[in-house]
Design a protein around this motif. Structure first.
Motif, PDB file in Angstrom:
ATOM      1  N   GLN A 141       0.834  -1.194   0.000  1.00 14.14           N
ATOM      2  CA  GLN A 141       0.000   0.000   0.000  1.00 14.14           C
ATOM      3  C   GLN A 141       0.873   1.249   0.000  1.00 14.14           C
ATOM      4  O   GLN A 141       1.991   1.235   0.515  1.00 14.14           O
ATOM      5  N   ARG A 142       0.345   2.292  -0.567  1.00 17.68           N
ATOM      6  CA  ARG A 142       0.964   3.614  -0.556  1.00 17.68           C
ATOM      7  C   ARG A 142      -0.092   4.595  -0.070  1.00 17.68           C
ATOM      8  O   ARG A 142      -1.182   4.674  -0.651  1.00 17.68           O
ATOM      9  N   ASP A 143       0.193   5.291   1.012  1.00 21.02           N
ATOM     10  CA  ASP A 143      -0.745   6.252   1.580  1.00 21.02           C
ATOM     11  C   ASP A 143      -2.116   5.639   1.850  1.00 21.02           C
ATOM     12  O   ASP A 143      -3.149   6.248   1.592  1.00 21.02           O
ATOM     13  N   GLY A 144      -2.122   4.390   2.341  1.00 17.40           N
ATOM     14  CA  GLY A 144      -3.357   3.724   2.708  1.00 17.40           C
ATOM     15  C   GLY A 144      -4.152   3.127   1.564  1.00 17.40           C
ATOM     16  O   GLY A 144      -5.235   2.594   1.769  1.00 17.40           O
ATOM     17  N   LYS A 145      -3.624   3.202   0.345  1.00 18.35           N
ATOM     18  CA  LYS A 145      -4.320   2.642  -0.822  1.00 18.35           C
ATOM     19  C   LYS A 145      -3.440   1.589  -1.478  1.00 18.35           C
ATOM     20  O   LYS A 145      -2.210   1.703  -1.453  1.00 18.35           O
ATOM     21  N   GLU A 146      -4.091   0.591  -2.083  1.00 20.73           N
ATOM     22  CA  GLU A 146      -3.325  -0.453  -2.758  1.00 20.73           C
ATOM     23  C   GLU A 146      -2.434   0.172  -3.836  1.00 20.73           C
ATOM     24  O   GLU A 146      -2.874   1.017  -4.611  1.00 20.73           O
ATOM     25  N   ASP A 147      -1.172  -0.251  -3.840  1.00 21.12           N
ATOM     26  CA  ASP A 147      -0.204   0.268  -4.803  1.00 21.12           C
ATOM     27  C   ASP A 147      -0.612  -0.133  -6.217  1.00 21.12           C
ATOM     28  O   ASP A 147      -0.972  -1.279  -6.477  1.00 21.12           O
ATOM     29  N   ALA A 148      -0.563   0.828  -7.127  1.00 22.14           N
ATOM     30  CA  ALA A 148      -0.964   0.585  -8.522  1.00 22.14           C
ATOM     31  C   ALA A 148      -0.063  -0.424  -9.222  1.00 22.14           C
ATOM     32  O   ALA A 148      -0.441  -0.998 -10.245  1.00 22.14           O
ATOM     33  N   ASN A 150       0.957  -3.294  -7.914  1.00 25.11           N
ATOM     34  CA  ASN A 150       0.710  -4.668  -7.456  1.00 25.11           C
ATOM     35  C   ASN A 150       0.221  -5.531  -8.607  1.00 25.11           C
ATOM     36  O   ASN A 150      -0.521  -5.069  -9.466  1.00 25.11           O
TER      37      ASN A 150
END
Length: 175
Positions: A141-148, A150
């Motif tokens: 995750q990046r900043d609480g969101k799934e990393d693009a 992945n």
């Protein structure tokens, strides 16, 4: 034996591996003396999170932390008992590394090897134990969101040499 293959430049200000040089020599004593310490919750007992008390213990016993730098393609290996963790970056350099662990195949049971083959076939990871006691994938995750970036499968399926195939443990499964 644990390790990682570094894929991007990783300097002193970048996020990355920090190890407690010589800490592996104190591993048994550390875990014996810290046995009553409340553990940081973890999804597997293979992981040990360092508390303030644990960090102080290492310092009091002369252990020094060292941030490692590495270039793309560098292979870093360390004794699994060495205290280690990852630092956050002090800059915007992304970090990309592939973690790997090794152990003698003679120490793995047939059930272990079957779990390892299943993990390999599904293209999921294992943990700090290469005999695949726990399998699955972490979702970065990046900043609480799934990393693009992945993905659940590699862009190109691996083509393994005979030696690389042996390192998976799969050839040692007794059919």
């Amino acid at each position: 034996m644990q390790g990682l293959v570094n894929m991007l430049p990783n300097g002193p200000e970048d996020g990355g591996l920090i190890v407690c040089r010589g800490g592996h020599l104190l591993s048994e004593q550390f875990h014996r003396e810290m046995a009553d310490e409340e553990r940081i919750p973890a999804w597997t007992p293979e992981w040990y999170g360092f508390t303030e008390r644990g960090m102080k213990w290492l310092e009091d016993h002369g252990c020094k932390w060292e941030k490692l730098s590495a270039e793309p393609g560098d292979l870093l290996l360390w004794d699994s008992r060495t205290p280690h963790y990852n630092l956050s970056p002090k800059n915007n350099q992304p970090r990309f590394a592939i973690y790997t662990c090794f152990m003698p195949v003679a120490d793995a049971t047939q059930d272990d090897l079957l779990r390892k083959k299943d993990a390999f076939d599904r293209r999921v990871g294992t943990t700090h134990w290469p005999n695949a006691k726990h399998t699955g994938s972490n979702v970065a995750q990046r900043d609480g969101k799934e990393d693009a970036h992945n993905r659940s499968k590699p862009l190109n399926e691996p083509v393994l040499s005979e030696r690389a195939f042996k390192l998976t443990g799969i050839p040692y499964i007794k059919a």
